[in-house]
Scaffold this motif. Structure first.
Motif, PDB file in Angstrom:
ATOM      1  N   ARG A  56       8.924 -14.581   7.206  1.00 42.22           N
ATOM      2  CA  ARG A  56       8.252 -15.684   6.508  1.00 42.22           C
ATOM      3  C   ARG A  56       7.995 -15.338   5.048  1.00 42.22           C
ATOM      4  O   ARG A  56       8.205 -16.156   4.153  1.00 42.22           O
ATOM      5  CB  ARG A  56       6.934 -16.040   7.201  1.00 42.22           C
ATOM      6  CG  ARG A  56       7.121 -16.736   8.534  1.00 42.22           C
ATOM      7  CD  ARG A  56       5.855 -17.393   9.023  1.00 42.22           C
ATOM      8  NE  ARG A  56       4.801 -16.437   9.342  1.00 42.22           N
ATOM      9  CZ  ARG A  56       4.711 -15.804  10.499  1.00 42.22           C
ATOM     10  NH1 ARG A  56       5.640 -15.990  11.437  1.00 42.22           N
ATOM     11  NH2 ARG A  56       3.723 -14.965  10.741  1.00 42.22           N
ATOM     12  N   ALA A  57       7.531 -14.103   4.813  1.00 49.07           N
ATOM     13  CA  ALA A  57       7.271 -13.691   3.437  1.00 49.07           C
ATOM     14  C   ALA A  57       8.571 -13.639   2.635  1.00 49.07           C
ATOM     15  O   ALA A  57       8.600 -14.032   1.456  1.00 49.07           O
ATOM     16  CB  ALA A  57       6.585 -12.331   3.424  1.00 49.07           C
ATOM     17  N   THR A  59       6.607 -15.640  -4.963  1.00 51.08           N
ATOM     18  CA  THR A  59       6.346 -14.240  -4.621  1.00 51.08           C
ATOM     19  C   THR A  59       4.860 -13.976  -4.398  1.00 51.08           C
ATOM     20  O   THR A  59       4.507 -13.153  -3.546  1.00 51.08           O
ATOM     21  CB  THR A  59       6.886 -13.310  -5.716  1.00 51.08           C
ATOM     22  OG1 THR A  59       6.384 -13.730  -6.988  1.00 51.08           O
ATOM     23  CG2 THR A  59       8.401 -13.335  -5.745  1.00 51.08           C
ATOM     24  N   ALA A 112       4.152 -15.005  -0.961  1.00 52.31           N
ATOM     25  CA  ALA A 112       4.732 -14.037  -0.035  1.00 52.31           C
ATOM     26  C   ALA A 112       3.828 -12.820   0.095  1.00 52.31           C
ATOM     27  O   ALA A 112       3.560 -12.337   1.209  1.00 52.31           O
ATOM     28  CB  ALA A 112       6.116 -13.617  -0.530  1.00 52.31           C
ATOM     29  N   ASP A 113       3.358 -12.320  -1.051  1.00 46.38           N
ATOM     30  CA  ASP A 113       2.471 -11.153  -1.013  1.00 46.38           C
ATOM     31  C   ASP A 113       1.190 -11.463  -0.242  1.00 46.38           C
ATOM     32  O   ASP A 113       0.725 -10.656   0.577  1.00 46.38           O
ATOM     33  CB  ASP A 113       2.117 -10.722  -2.439  1.00 46.38           C
ATOM     34  CG  ASP A 113       3.309 -10.184  -3.216  1.00 46.38           C
ATOM     35  OD1 ASP A 113       4.316  -9.818  -2.575  1.00 46.38           O
ATOM     36  OD2 ASP A 113       3.228 -10.141  -4.456  1.00 46.38           O
ATOM     37  N   THR A 165       0.711 -13.678   2.077  1.00 43.57           N
ATOM     38  CA  THR A 165       1.003 -13.802   3.511  1.00 43.57           C
ATOM     39  C   THR A 165       0.878 -12.452   4.199  1.00 43.57           C
ATOM     40  O   THR A 165       0.324 -12.340   5.302  1.00 43.57           O
ATOM     41  CB  THR A 165       2.425 -14.366   3.713  1.00 43.57           C
ATOM     42  OG1 THR A 165       2.467 -15.706   3.221  1.00 43.57           O
ATOM     43  CG2 THR A 165       2.823 -14.354   5.186  1.00 43.57           C
ATOM     44  N   LEU A 166       1.360 -11.408   3.546  1.00 41.12           N
ATOM     45  CA  LEU A 166       1.303 -10.075   4.133  1.00 41.12           C
ATOM     46  C   LEU A 166      -0.066  -9.436   3.955  1.00 41.12           C
ATOM     47  O   LEU A 166      -0.539  -8.721   4.849  1.00 41.12           O
ATOM     48  CB  LEU A 166       2.393  -9.202   3.520  1.00 41.12           C
ATOM     49  CG  LEU A 166       3.822  -9.707   3.774  1.00 41.12           C
ATOM     50  CD1 LEU A 166       4.836  -8.845   3.043  1.00 41.12           C
ATOM     51  CD2 LEU A 166       4.128  -9.762   5.260  1.00 41.12           C
ATOM     52  N   ILE A 191       4.107  -5.132   2.081  1.00 45.00           N
ATOM     53  CA  ILE A 191       4.554  -5.760   0.834  1.00 45.00           C
ATOM     54  C   ILE A 191       5.597  -4.887   0.149  1.00 45.00           C
ATOM     55  O   ILE A 191       6.620  -5.382  -0.355  1.00 45.00           O
ATOM     56  CB  ILE A 191       3.364  -6.017  -0.098  1.00 45.00           C
ATOM     57  CG1 ILE A 191       2.375  -6.984   0.559  1.00 45.00           C
ATOM     58  CG2 ILE A 191       3.843  -6.596  -1.428  1.00 45.00           C
ATOM     59  CD1 ILE A 191       1.096  -7.181  -0.231  1.00 45.00           C
ATOM     60  N   LEU A 251       8.802  -5.368   1.947  1.00 45.62           N
ATOM     61  CA  LEU A 251       9.402  -6.655   1.588  1.00 45.62           C
ATOM     62  C   LEU A 251      10.181  -6.534   0.283  1.00 45.62           C
ATOM     63  O   LEU A 251      11.354  -6.930   0.199  1.00 45.62           O
ATOM     64  CB  LEU A 251       8.310  -7.709   1.449  1.00 45.62           C
ATOM     65  CG  LEU A 251       8.727  -9.028   0.785  1.00 45.62           C
ATOM     66  CD1 LEU A 251       9.621  -9.836   1.708  1.00 45.62           C
ATOM     67  CD2 LEU A 251       7.503  -9.837   0.369  1.00 45.62           C
TER      68      LEU A 251
END
Length: 289
Positions: free
Chosen positions: A227-228, A237, A240-241, A243-244, A262, A265
């Protein structure tokens, strides 16, 4: 204003992992309801919301204002060692001033801290920049809700109103308020002395205060990274960060595990600058070399 809790209320009632959790966060005493109500009214009626400080630790939405510090300015909120004095804000909060004086403790700093809905303080340690001296952090929840939790030692802890709580902020922890309303705490950093030891001699957690987080499975990990990664590919981004980073509040991760996710990722994206940035953030926020 403070009622010491009976010895019968002990960690023995709290189940798996609670010894470790208890080392990091615990109730110390019950508070008189009228005193809490008076302090709540004063805090909600404060003429300032405070300032956003320690921006690298949070999403935004964490506001603090000082009641005791070294300058007397309520907007001076970066804590430090020394003998504080009342700020201009505490001078118009007489019930809160009486409560603090009645504790008889050796204060280092006292603040009001507000955490708005949908806000997070990322996993971090405090006190790393201060001198090696015994100190403790006390919390008095004034306004809270069940979605406002502290995460530490692989557990979620809701610090309920009506009690005086102790936090060990030199251990890794984070805070979130996922649905609201605002979480508003009185926070006092104090030096270790006989008065503190007497106040803190019966730390405990009650049934329902803490809940163990589940372990992250390989499928959970893969799903989060997928997902990220999709968000990062679309150019989001930061999303995304985050999310983690929020995995810290959902799973019992090893210390710094969200930051490692992260870095993984961005390593997969061959974004070396982002990998270095998050590895440095992990070292800084967790006060590790």
């Amino acid at each position: 204003m403070v009622t010491t809790l009976p010895a019968a209320v002990t960690a023995a009632q709290t189940g798996p992992r609670r010894a470790e959790v208890l080392d990091q966060v615990a109730r110390l005493a019950d508070l008189e309801e009228s005193a809490v109500e008076q302090m709540r009214a004063e805090a909600l009626g404060a003429p300032t919301r405070g300032v956003v400080a320690y921006g690298e630790y949070q999403t935004g939405g964490w506001w603090t204002t000082s009641l005791m510090n070294h300058s007397g300015d309520p907007h001076d909120v970066v804590i430090g060692d020394g003998r504080p004095r009342p700020t201009s804000l505490l001078e118009v909060m007489p019930a809160t001033a009486r409560f603090l004086d009645g504790l008889g403790l050796d204060f280092m700093y006292v603040r009001l801290a507000r955490l708005e809905p949908h806000s997070y303080l990322w996993e971090h340690r405090d006190y790393a920049e201060l001198s090696e001296r015994g100190r403790h952090r006390l919390h008095v929840p004034l306004v809270t809700n069940p979605s406002a939790v502290l995460v530490t030692a692989g557990a979620r802890v809701h610090m309920a109103a009506g009690s005086l709580w102790r936090l060990t902020p030199s251990q890794a922890h984070g805070v979130c308020n996922t649905t609201g309303p605002d979480r508003l705490h009185l926070i006092a950093d104090v030096y270790a002395d006989g008065a503190y030891e007497e106040l803190a001699d019966r730390p405990h957690l009650r049934d329902g205060d803490a809940a163990d987080l589940p372990e992250m499975t390989s499928a959970d990990r893969a799903g989060l990274l997928e997902r990220a990664g999709q968000l990062a590919e679309l150019g989001f981004t930061d999303a995304a960060d985050q999310t983690l980073l929020r995995a810290f509040y959902a799973y019992a991760l090893p210390e710094g595990g969200a930051y490692d996710l992260i870095a993984e990722l961005h390593a997969g994206r061959r974004a070396d600058a982002d990998v270095c940035r998050w590895r440095a953030a992990k070292a800084h926020l967790l006060a590790r070399p």
